[in-house]
Design an enzyme around this catalytic site. Structure first.
Site, short mmCIF file in Angstrom:
data_model
loop_
_atom_site.label_atom_id
_atom_site.label_comp_id
_atom_site.label_asym_id
_atom_site.label_seq_id
_atom_site.Cartn_x
_atom_site.Cartn_y
_atom_site.Cartn_z
CE LYS A 1 -6.68 1.10 10.46
NZ LYS A 1 -6.20 2.50 10.42
CD GLU B 1 -6.81 2.80 3.87
OE1 GLU B 1 -6.01 2.03 3.33
OE2 GLU B 1 -6.92 2.90 5.10
CG ASN C 1 -3.46 8.56 5.57
OD1 ASN C 1 -2.57 7.95 5.00
ND2 ASN C 1 -4.08 8.06 6.62
CG ASP D 1 -8.56 3.87 8.13
OD1 ASP D 1 -9.11 3.53 9.19
OD2 ASP D 1 -7.32 4.02 8.04
CE LYS E 1 -2.63 1.47 3.58
NZ LYS E 1 -3.72 1.26 4.56
CG LEU E 2 2.42 2.58 -3.44
CD1 LEU E 2 2.45 3.05 -4.90
CD2 LEU E 2 3.85 2.31 -2.95
CE LYS E 3 -0.23 5.42 5.22
NZ LYS E 3 -1.55 5.56 5.84
CG ASP F 1 -4.29 5.37 3.31
OD1 ASP F 1 -5.18 6.24 3.17
OD2 ASP F 1 -4.04 4.81 4.39
MG MG Z 1 -5.73 4.41 6.36
#
Ligand code: MG
Length: 375
Positions: A263, A214, A191, A239, A162-164, A189
């Site tokens: 989560k 994401e 964020n 998320d 997973k790449l930010k 992701d």
């Molecule tokens: Mg996340």
């Protein structure tokens, strides 16, 4: 079971690499570990709250305060024996604080399952002895740095990366990684760093066959997420806003996401996590297990959960060595791109006494007979 005593251990665990958030850079992690002592035995769990309120309003010191002042006294006040499955209901008069609630609930599950000689994975209905490991690669200085880091992770055996991403460090970086690794399971992701005005830019990610994008937008803007999802071919995963089965159901109904990052801490424990799990299967949503920089205690829960058949994608499940020079428990190691589900009863792992001693900053003991129970 009856809860007789609780120990709250605060540890300072050195991280392998610094963790950056809006609150700055940390080279170690403030970890809250819960040990419950019940009439039938003991159990352990970790509170996954961050040291700062950077991911959600919860943070480690706040989680400890709500455990001491509200959650633990409430459980001490239960006069009848209770099961771990009823903890969610017993704690429901306390609003919010899902990560603190999850910590005490999971510790009670551990105690109960150990006393019954059952593994957590079996209690949840897990079927996989091994779960595929995934790893997160942060925003590097440039595309070449990110390609090099992905190459290292792939070399270690990770099967999904997973790449930010962030504005200015997105399409070209993902393109470079995709060109270098045409067949790798790849995810990105955001964020919450983008807005709906970025729809055209984000649609350029469609050509890279990503499993999902994401949390591109702010966590509370579900309608904007639904609007964006309708303009992209890449599925949207949420998320931060998925704090309960109800919120997951509503986001799926709205089309705000079609993939769910589950989560346990964010949803308040295993009971709620299983409700989310069943809901996602019913709705045929993509589903995977997210991570929060856990020690081996939290990782054991995530790995047990990921052993269920309904998780359709590899999660943020990395080996201990990705985070810790020395893990709090026996380490989780990567074997053929997978982590093994613990074979022992309960969580299957417990803190190493030497690691507790070495990293502990404080410990608070609460005993049933000394604490005035909450009504
Ligand atoms: Mg996340």
């Amino acid at each position: 079971m009856r809860l007789e005593a609780v120990e709250l251990h605060r540890l300072e665990m050195p991280l392998v690499r610094p963790f950056r958030s809006a609150h700055g850079e940390r080279t170690s992690r403030d970890v809250l570990v819960v040990r419950v002592v019940c009439d039938e035995g003991e159990g352990w769990a970790e509170c996954v709250a961050e040291p700062d309120p950077s991911y959600s309003p919860e943070y480690t010191a706040g989680a400890q305060a709500v455990l001491e002042d509200h959650l633990i006294p409430r459980l001490f006040g239960i006069s009848e024996p209770f099961e771990a499955s009823s903890v969610r209901g017993l704690l429901s008069p306390v609003v919010g604080h899902p990560m603190a609630k999850a910590a005490i609930e999971v510790a009670l599950w551990d105690a109960q399952l150990r006393s019954q000689g059952q593994r957590l994975a079996d209690a949840l209905g897990g079927i996989r002895p091994l779960v595929p490991a995934g790893v997160v690669v942060g925003i590097g200085a440039d595309a070449a740095t990110m390609v090099a880091e992905v190459a290292d992770r792939v070399e270690e055996g990770y099967r999904r990366v997973k790449l930010k991403i962030a504005p200015g460090a997105d399409v070209e970086r993902v393109r470079a990684v995709r060109e270098a690794f045409p067949d790798l399971a790849l995810q990105v992701d955001g964020n919450g760093a983008y807005s709906v005005a970025d729809a055209l830019l984000l649609s350029k990610l469609d050509e890279f066959e990503l499993q999902y994008l994401e949390q591109p937008l702010a966590p509370d803007d579900w309608l904007a997420s639904a609007r964006l999802a309708s303009q992209l071919r890449t599925p949207i995963c949420l998320d931060e806003p998925l704090v309960s089965a109800v919120s997951v159901g509503q986001c799926l109904d709205l089309g705000a996401c079609s993939v769910v990052n589950l989560k346990v801490g964010r949803v308040g424990g295993l009971q709620e996590a299983m409700d989310v799990y069943r809901l996602c299967i019913e709705r045929r949503a993509g589903l995977w297990v997210g991570g929060m920089l856990e020690t081996g205690l939290g990782r054991a829960v995530n790995v047990a959960l990921a052993s269920l058949a309904g998780f359709t994608m590899p999660g943020d499940l990395s080996a201990s060595s990705r985070y810790w020079h020395e893990d709090l428990t026996e380490p989780f190691e990567l074997k053929d791109g997978c982590l093994a589900v613990p074979t022992d009863t309960g969580l299957g792992v417990a803190p190493r006494p030497d690691m507790l001693r070495k990293n502990r900053r404080s410990v608070k003991l609460m005993k049933r007979e000394e604490i005035r129970a909450k009504p």
